[in-house]
Scaffold this motif. Structure first.
Motif, PDB file in Angstrom:
ATOM      1  N   CYS A 109       0.869  -1.171   0.000  1.00  0.00           N
ATOM      2  CA  CYS A 109       0.000   0.000   0.000  1.00  0.00           C
ATOM      3  C   CYS A 109       0.908   1.223   0.000  1.00  0.00           C
ATOM      4  CB  CYS A 109      -0.925  -0.010   1.222  1.00  0.00           C
ATOM      5  SG  CYS A 109      -2.072   1.378   1.208  1.00  0.00           S
ATOM      6  N   GLU A 110       1.369   1.568  -1.210  1.00  0.00           N
ATOM      7  CA  GLU A 110       2.328   2.674  -1.304  1.00  0.00           C
ATOM      8  C   GLU A 110       1.646   4.042  -1.343  1.00  0.00           C
ATOM      9  OE1 GLU A 110       6.056   1.175  -3.708  1.00  0.00           O
ATOM     10  OE2 GLU A 110       4.245   0.091  -4.294  1.00  0.00           O
ATOM     11  N   GLU A 111       0.300   4.040  -1.358  1.00  0.00           N
ATOM     12  CA  GLU A 111      -0.442   5.308  -1.180  1.00  0.00           C
ATOM     13  C   GLU A 111      -0.348   5.621   0.303  1.00  0.00           C
ATOM     14  OE1 GLU A 111      -2.365   7.323  -3.093  1.00  0.00           O
ATOM     15  OE2 GLU A 111      -2.224   6.213  -4.970  1.00  0.00           O
ATOM     16  N   THR A 112       0.620   6.457   0.665  1.00  0.00           N
ATOM     17  CA  THR A 112       0.900   6.600   2.101  1.00  0.00           C
ATOM     18  C   THR A 112      -0.266   7.205   2.888  1.00  0.00           C
ATOM     19  OG1 THR A 112       2.120   8.557   1.475  1.00  0.00           O
ATOM     20  CG2 THR A 112       3.421   6.627   2.036  1.00  0.00           C
ATOM     21  N   SER A 113      -1.063   8.058   2.218  1.00  0.00           N
ATOM     22  CA  SER A 113      -2.176   8.663   2.958  1.00  0.00           C
ATOM     23  C   SER A 113      -3.210   7.591   3.322  1.00  0.00           C
ATOM     24  CB  SER A 113      -2.821   9.778   2.145  1.00  0.00           C
ATOM     25  OG  SER A 113      -3.333   9.252   0.950  1.00  0.00           O
ATOM     26  N   VAL A 114      -3.373   6.609   2.440  1.00  0.00           N
ATOM     27  CA  VAL A 114      -4.325   5.523   2.705  1.00  0.00           C
ATOM     28  C   VAL A 114      -3.825   4.683   3.881  1.00  0.00           C
ATOM     29  CG1 VAL A 114      -5.339   3.410   1.723  1.00  0.00           C
ATOM     30  CG2 VAL A 114      -5.115   5.446   0.304  1.00  0.00           C
ATOM     31  N   GLN A 159      -0.788  -4.910  -5.133  1.00  0.00           N
ATOM     32  CA  GLN A 159      -1.243  -3.647  -4.553  1.00  0.00           C
ATOM     33  C   GLN A 159      -2.534  -3.864  -3.770  1.00  0.00           C
ATOM     34  OE1 GLN A 159       0.393  -0.750  -4.574  1.00  0.00           O
ATOM     35  NE2 GLN A 159       2.027  -1.758  -5.716  1.00  0.00           N
ATOM     36  N   ILE A 161      -4.763  -1.265  -2.212  1.00  0.00           N
ATOM     37  CA  ILE A 161      -5.083   0.143  -1.924  1.00  0.00           C
ATOM     38  C   ILE A 161      -6.603   0.349  -1.900  1.00  0.00           C
ATOM     39  CG2 ILE A 161      -4.815   2.525  -2.751  1.00  0.00           C
ATOM     40  CD1 ILE A 161      -2.101   1.433  -4.051  1.00  0.00           C
TER      41      ILE A 161
END
Ligand code: DAT
Length: 191
Positions: A109-114, A159, A161
């Motif tokens: 989960c490289e969408e850090t805000s998520v 991924q 996310i």
């Protein structure tokens, strides 16, 4: 010889390991010929079998006694020599024997805000959120897995996310298991 593969589903806390495994297990039950997959929660083993030496207040986590933990895992999965079908749920591949495991799935989960929102929702303190965010950004767990299992296809990164990813990832792992079973059946048997 295992009749089902053993799989580690790993990744930084909050990436969706437990959610994905739950989805995979229900998928495996739906088929006309259900596969007997078993969820091995390493968190539960650490807690229930006292595989820890104390509690780290800052990181809000039990301090794992790795030797005891791996002894317990080895017993549970019969040193990899049982019927297989273990879906291992843990935020690390450290300590696992390569021969126990046929596939390592690293959820990302490289969408850090998520990821930040998921970790904060657990009530983690800043230090723990930050530690986990850093680990995810640097891909620490994926690197560790590749060191153990090489880069020959036994380590896959998926991924995790969006909500749809859960179902899609569970379906890909399920398909991989069906192919593994088929490949075993097609293999010529030694006489
Ligand atoms: P882990 O077992 O890796 O610690 P989890 O399965 O407990 O993670 O999931 C943490 C939370 O995030 C939980 O509320 C479900 C949610 N979540 C996980 N993966 C997700 C995804 N791909 N899309 C949306 N929410 C997700």
């Amino acid at each position: 010889m295992r009749s089902l593969p053993n799989i580690i589903v790993t990744g930084t806390p909050g990436v969706g390991k437990t959610t994905t495994i739950t989805q995979l297990l229900s998928l495996a039950q739906e088929e006309p010929q259900p596969l007997h997959l078993k969820h091995l929660s390493i968190n539960d083993i650490v807690k229930d079998r006292q595989a820890h030496t104390g509690y780290d207040e800052e990181l809000q986590t039990l301090i794992v006694d790795e030797e005891k933990l791996m002894d317990e895992v080895e017993k549970e999965i019969e040193d990899g020599a049982g019927s297989g079908g273990w879906i291992i749920d843990w935020h690390s591949t450290d300590g696992f024997a390569v021969r126990w495991v046929d596939l390592v799935v690293v959820l990302r989960c490289e969408e850090t805000s998520v990821l930040f929102d998921r970790l904060s929702a657990r009530g983690y303190k800043d230090a723990k959120v930050q530690e986990n965010m850093d680990a995810e950004i640097f891909g620490v767990i994926a690197e560790e897995a590749k060191e153990g299992w090489g880069e020959d296809g036994s380590v896959v990164e998926l991924q995790s996310i969006k909500v749809e990813d859960i179902e899609q990832n569970a379906a890909s792992i399920y398909e991989w298991i069906l192919n593994w079973v088929k490949d075993q059946k097609d293999k010529p048997t030694a006489t």
